[in-house]
Write a protein that holds these residues in place. Structure first.
Motif, PDB file in Angstrom:
ATOM      1  N   UNK A   8      -1.909 -11.655  23.354  1.00 36.43           N
ATOM      2  CA  UNK A   8      -1.075 -12.164  22.246  1.00 36.43           C
ATOM      3  C   UNK A   8      -1.726 -11.829  20.909  1.00 36.43           C
ATOM      4  N   UNK A   9      -0.960 -11.203  20.021  1.00 36.66           N
ATOM      5  CA  UNK A   9      -1.472 -10.866  18.691  1.00 36.66           C
ATOM      6  C   UNK A   9      -0.506 -11.397  17.648  1.00 36.66           C
ATOM      7  N   UNK A  10      -1.062 -11.848  16.544  1.00 31.19           N
ATOM      8  CA  UNK A  10      -0.198 -12.355  15.475  1.00 31.19           C
ATOM      9  C   UNK A  10      -0.681 -11.820  14.126  1.00 31.19           C
ATOM     10  N   UNK A  11       0.253 -11.533  13.251  1.00 31.73           N
ATOM     11  CA  UNK A  11      -0.100 -11.095  11.891  1.00 31.73           C
ATOM     12  C   UNK A  11       0.794 -11.836  10.901  1.00 31.73           C
ATOM     13  N   UNK A  12       0.183 -12.433   9.891  1.00 30.27           N
ATOM     14  CA  UNK A  12       0.950 -13.099   8.829  1.00 30.27           C
ATOM     15  C   UNK A  12       0.514 -12.530   7.490  1.00 30.27           C
ATOM     16  N   UNK A  13       1.458 -12.176   6.669  1.00 36.06           N
ATOM     17  CA  UNK A  13       1.144 -11.628   5.347  1.00 36.06           C
ATOM     18  C   UNK A  13       2.064 -12.234   4.293  1.00 36.06           C
ATOM     19  N   UNK A  14       1.501 -12.391   3.094  1.00 37.84           N
ATOM     20  CA  UNK A  14       2.299 -12.731   1.910  1.00 37.84           C
ATOM     21  C   UNK A  14       2.570 -11.423   1.165  1.00 37.84           C
ATOM     22  N   UNK A  15       3.604 -11.399   0.365  1.00 40.93           N
ATOM     23  CA  UNK A  15       3.918 -10.196  -0.407  1.00 40.93           C
ATOM     24  C   UNK A  15       2.724  -9.782  -1.273  1.00 40.93           C
ATOM     25  N   UNK A  16       2.005 -10.784  -1.793  1.00 41.26           N
ATOM     26  CA  UNK A  16       0.891 -10.495  -2.705  1.00 41.26           C
ATOM     27  C   UNK A  16      -0.346  -9.935  -1.982  1.00 41.26           C
ATOM     28  N   UNK A  17      -0.323  -9.914  -0.653  1.00 40.26           N
ATOM     29  CA  UNK A  17      -1.484  -9.388   0.089  1.00 40.26           C
ATOM     30  C   UNK A  17      -1.576  -7.869   0.018  1.00 40.26           C
ATOM     31  N   UNK A  18      -0.480  -7.207  -0.286  1.00 36.70           N
ATOM     32  CA  UNK A  18      -0.443  -5.737  -0.246  1.00 36.70           C
ATOM     33  C   UNK A  18       0.154  -5.140  -1.506  1.00 36.70           C
ATOM     34  N   UNK A  19      -0.199  -3.888  -1.760  1.00 28.97           N
ATOM     35  CA  UNK A  19       0.448  -3.124  -2.835  1.00 28.97           C
ATOM     36  C   UNK A  19       1.732  -2.536  -2.267  1.00 28.97           C
ATOM     37  N   UNK A  20       2.791  -2.563  -3.062  1.00 32.86           N
ATOM     38  CA  UNK A  20       4.077  -2.029  -2.615  1.00 32.86           C
ATOM     39  C   UNK A  20       4.073  -0.503  -2.781  1.00 32.86           C
ATOM     40  N   UNK A  21       3.807   0.192  -1.704  1.00 31.10           N
ATOM     41  CA  UNK A  21       3.803   1.663  -1.773  1.00 31.10           C
ATOM     42  C   UNK A  21       4.050   2.241  -0.382  1.00 31.10           C
ATOM     43  N   UNK A  22       5.298   2.487  -0.089  1.00 30.37           N
ATOM     44  CA  UNK A  22       5.691   3.012   1.221  1.00 30.37           C
ATOM     45  C   UNK A  22       6.217   4.433   1.010  1.00 30.37           C
ATOM     46  N   UNK A  23       5.311   5.408   1.093  1.00 30.18           N
ATOM     47  CA  UNK A  23       5.676   6.786   0.713  1.00 30.18           C
ATOM     48  C   UNK A  23       6.710   7.395   1.638  1.00 30.18           C
ATOM     49  N   UNK A  24       6.826   6.863   2.855  1.00 31.38           N
ATOM     50  CA  UNK A  24       7.846   7.407   3.764  1.00 31.38           C
ATOM     51  C   UNK A  24       9.261   7.139   3.259  1.00 31.38           C
ATOM     52  N   UNK A  25       9.410   6.285   2.259  1.00 33.73           N
ATOM     53  CA  UNK A  25      10.741   6.115   1.661  1.00 33.73           C
ATOM     54  C   UNK A  25      11.245   7.450   1.088  1.00 33.73           C
ATOM     55  N   UNK A  26      10.307   8.341   0.721  1.00 34.96           N
ATOM     56  CA  UNK A  26      10.740   9.667   0.252  1.00 34.96           C
ATOM     57  C   UNK A  26      11.472  10.415   1.365  1.00 34.96           C
ATOM     58  N   UNK A  27      11.035  10.184   2.610  1.00 30.63           N
ATOM     59  CA  UNK A  27      11.713  10.847   3.745  1.00 30.63           C
ATOM     60  C   UNK A  27      13.123  10.294   3.919  1.00 30.63           C
ATOM     61  N   UNK A  28      13.243   8.971   3.844  1.00 29.18           N
ATOM     62  CA  UNK A  28      14.565   8.345   3.983  1.00 29.18           C
ATOM     63  C   UNK A  28      15.501   8.807   2.864  1.00 29.18           C
TER      64      UNK A  28
END
Lengths: 158, 145
Positions: A8-28
């Motif tokens: 069993x694995x769990x991951x919890x994140x807040x928006x502020x934990x990461x920088x918003x940069x998803x470069x694969x959006x260029x592919x979409x």
């Protein structure tokens, strides 16, 4: 009680934990452009890019109508900073010159083994010409390398 | 240039544009093509290689890059993977933009993209979406034998 176990694995994140940069959006984005281009043609792809710019950048266009070049410069600087992309942006009271050695979109699309949509340059040309509509500014591309997206763009007062 | 950080409004307007050309059927045709081409080398490959755990690998990457607010659980013993999306970064961004309206069925693209890929692997995909609050829940399970 621990919620983790070997099975069993769990991951919890807040928006502020990461920088918003998803470069694969260029592919979409490229898939969307190709879909419109292949099904409806270049004119409709350009019409879509105009629609997007009028909707998304309408408030910037309003500021530019008053002759405000600083809002445009801030917007351009901001999007390149958010992309973590090297660019040279030179601003004077009358002109903004943007020089880049590669385009972040074309680079990511090619890095993933895909081909940029024909007329990919319109994501610059149509978007920024639409942004300048009914403002005291004009946009021009001095050169654009279709392979890399290296280019020199100029916004200037009419 | 359309920055990857401006992709969400560009997509929302893209959905409106395609729907205006051929209605909901045309939009679903686009989503289907997007699902096949965008996910074949990512989610689909991970599911082939890792099984259910491929979901955890795939969304660990994309949800962190998208700065989502979420809780994700992989329970191999129960054969279940779930995402509780407390605040979807995409729909959240669209709801914050007061100067433009999101596509009326923007959230529908998620199940349209993921469900066919998941079900192709013999897994089930269930979802609940609360688009007005930019939240949703996805549960992916192994079929009970």
């Amino acid at each position: 009680m621990s919620q983790e176990s070997p099975s069993r694995k769990m991951m919890t994140r807040k928006a502020s934990d990461n920088k918003y940069l998803h470069k694969d959006f260029h592919l979409s984005m490229n898939i969307l452009l190709k879909y419109i281009y292949e099904n409806y043609g270049t004119d409709q792809m350009i019409r879509y890019l105009k629609q997007y710019t009028e909707a998304y950048l309408g408030s910037l266009n309003k500021k530019m109508k008053t002759g405000d070049i600083n809002s445009l410069a801030e917007y351009l600087t901001d999007i390149y900073q958010k992309e973590d992309w090297p660019v040279d942006i030179h601003v004077t009271g009358e002109k903004i010159i943007i020089e880049q050695k590669t385009c972040p979109g074309i680079s990511q699309i090619k890095a993933k083994g895909e081909t940029p949509c024909p007329h990919y340059i319109e994501t610059y040309n149509t978007v920024y010409n639409t942004l300048c509509q009914n403002t005291p500014f004009v946009y021009k591309i001095e050169f654009f390398d279709e392979e890399t997206g290296a280019c020199k763009q100029i916004f200037e007062r009419k | 240039m359309i920055s990857c950080t401006e992709f969400i409004p560009a997509y929302s307007e893209g959905f409106k544009f395609i729907e205006s050309m051929g209605g909901r059927d045309e939009l679903e045709k686009f989503w289907s093509e997007l699902s096949n081409s965008y996910l074949k080398n990512s989610l689909q490959k991970l599911l082939n290689d890792e099984g259910l755990a491929g979901c955890y690998t795939y969304w660990s990457h994309s949800l962190n890059e998208e700065a989502a607010d979420f809780t994700m659980i992989l329970d191999e013993e129960r054969g279940e993977f779930s995402i509780e999306m407390h605040k979807c970064p995409s729909k959240g961004m669209l709801l914050q933009m007061k100067h433009m309206n999101p596509h009326h069925a923007y959230c529908d693209h998620c199940p349209a993209l993921y469900k066919p890929i998941i079900e192709k692997q013999g897994l089930t995909y269930d979802h609940e979406i609360d688009g007005d609050n930019a939240s949703c829940k996805i549960v992916i399970k192994k079929l009970e034998k």
